[in-house]
Scaffold this active site. Structure first.
Site, short mmCIF file in Angstrom:
data_model
loop_
_atom_site.label_atom_id
_atom_site.label_comp_id
_atom_site.label_asym_id
_atom_site.label_seq_id
_atom_site.Cartn_x
_atom_site.Cartn_y
_atom_site.Cartn_z
N ASP A 81 0.84 -1.20 0.00
CA ASP A 81 0.00 0.00 0.00
C ASP A 81 0.87 1.25 0.00
O ASP A 81 1.81 1.35 0.80
CB ASP A 81 -0.89 0.04 1.25
N GLN A 129 -15.25 11.48 15.99
CA GLN A 129 -14.84 11.68 14.58
C GLN A 129 -13.42 12.20 14.48
O GLN A 129 -12.70 11.88 13.54
CB GLN A 129 -15.80 12.67 13.89
N ASP A 155 -11.12 -4.76 6.45
CA ASP A 155 -10.16 -5.86 6.59
C ASP A 155 -9.93 -6.17 8.07
O ASP A 155 -9.82 -7.32 8.47
CB ASP A 155 -8.81 -5.51 5.95
N ASN A 161 -12.21 9.74 4.18
CA ASN A 161 -12.52 8.87 3.03
C ASN A 161 -11.24 8.36 2.41
O ASN A 161 -10.19 9.00 2.52
CB ASN A 161 -13.32 9.65 1.97
#
Length: 350
Positions: free
Chosen positions: A23, A294, A305, A136
């Site tokens: 990644d 948040q 995952d 996001n």
């Protein structure tokens, strides 16, 4: 770990197979997403038009490299939750003979996962660009070597198949359907024939849309199916369920044809901060996730995952569904506070 451990775990009890990717995560802006036609919170396979994205993202100010790939993340987190013994989790996948491949090997060893990679030198090790905007993330996977996994060159080898046979629980993300459906079928049939537990994940909307045939071929062998709310909705639409109620979709999915009738299929759909829906017996039940401020959410990449990893850690210890979900909620809650699918040294789960 929970004191309710019912079985002494041994090595290679949990088997995972999938796309090992490195990644490459970076914080980007909306212009970057628009430039490459990316959607918020989506997962896609890289096309030619994304080549430049990989060149551009590594030049960003804060780039982080983490061992990734959906299935590999999950088995790694399961192993982290279990702690001892090491190598409870086995992982198969294909990498290149290059620096990124060496990093993946090192990271798997550090996580105490028993990784057996099929190594080839035609394609480089696969990468996944995680483009982060706020809470996001948009993922673009360049499978490369991961796409070169060959059943007859790796899975079928006696020494590797012995490791498959040692396992009691199997987990393969739907992403691997694009690579080697024949490998998935061989493992799924072995699990079914031996009354062991085979788990799968819908993984991304494009799997249900464009790989529906191999997905539905393996579905009769799936004992536990995972997915998130978007994937569940796409799956329901593809199968003509004519409902967008998550509990209804879970029940209809549970009732799809099943090969091993000794085990009733369990369907588990996560919904981000909303309750997780799971089939318990004939009903779909909602399980609230752990509260989180948040401001504490750093990166939701890997939350799904991580949920599966926590779930599997309890499942291999033969714990009840409620406990598996609780473990999944815990590990997801830990992972979203950190960048990439990374974790502290030890879990604090009781």
């Amino acid at each position: 770990m929970s004191t309710a451990r019912t079985t002494a775990l041994s090595e290679n009890t949990l088997f995972g197979m999938g796309n090992p990717l490195l990644d490459i995560s970076a914080v980007v802006d909306k212009d970057f997403l628009d430039k490459f036609g990316l959607k918020l919170n989506d997962q896609i396979l890289a096309e030619d038009k994304h080549k430049a994205l990989f060149e551009e993202i590594v030049k960003r100010s804060k780039v982080e490299y983490h061992a990734g790939g959906s299935t590999q993340n999950s088995v790694k987190i399961a192993q982290w939750m279990i702690q001892k013994p090491q190598k409870v989790a086995t992982f198969f996948g294909c990498i290149g003979t290059d620096q990124f491949g060496e990093i993946l090997k090192e990271k798997a060893a550090e996580a105490h996962v028993d990784a057996h990679y099929y190594e080839q030198n035609v394609e480089p090790t696969g990468t996944c660009a995680a483009c982060i905007t706020g809470d996001n993330r948009s993922l673009v996977a360049n499978l490369a070597a991961a796409n070169c996994y060959k059943k007859e060159k790796h899975l079928d080898l006696d020494s590797n198949w012995e490791l498959v046979k040692k396992a009691k629980v199997y987990y393969i993300a739907g992403f691997f359907l694009t690579v080697s459906p024949e490998s998935i079928m061989k493992v799924a049939k072995h699990a079914s024939d031996n009354n062991k537990i085979f788990c799968m994940n819908l993984s991304a909307p494009f799997i249900s849309q464009f790989f529906r045939e191999p997905l539905m071929e393996v579905m009769p062998y799936v004992d536990i199916l995972f997915g998130n709310e978007t994937e569940a909705a796409t799956f329901a639409k593809e199968l003509g369920f004519e409902t967008d109620d998550i509990a209804e979709i879970a029940k209809k999915t549970q009732n799809l044809p099943k090969e091993n009738t000794k085990r009733q299929r369990v369907v588990v759909f996560t919904q981000g901060r909303e309750d997780t829906a799971a089939t318990v017996g004939e009903e779909a039940t909602m399980f609230p996730v752990l509260d989180i401020d948040q401001n504490d959410i750093v990166d939701t990449n890997g939350a799904g995952d991580a949920f599966v990893g926590g779930f599997l850690s309890a499942l291999v210890q033969e714990q009840a569904l409620e406990e598996c979900i609780r473990a999944g909620h815990y590990s997801a809650n830990v992972i979203i506070r950190r960048v990439g699918c990374t974790f502290p040294e030890k879990p604090d789960f009781h």
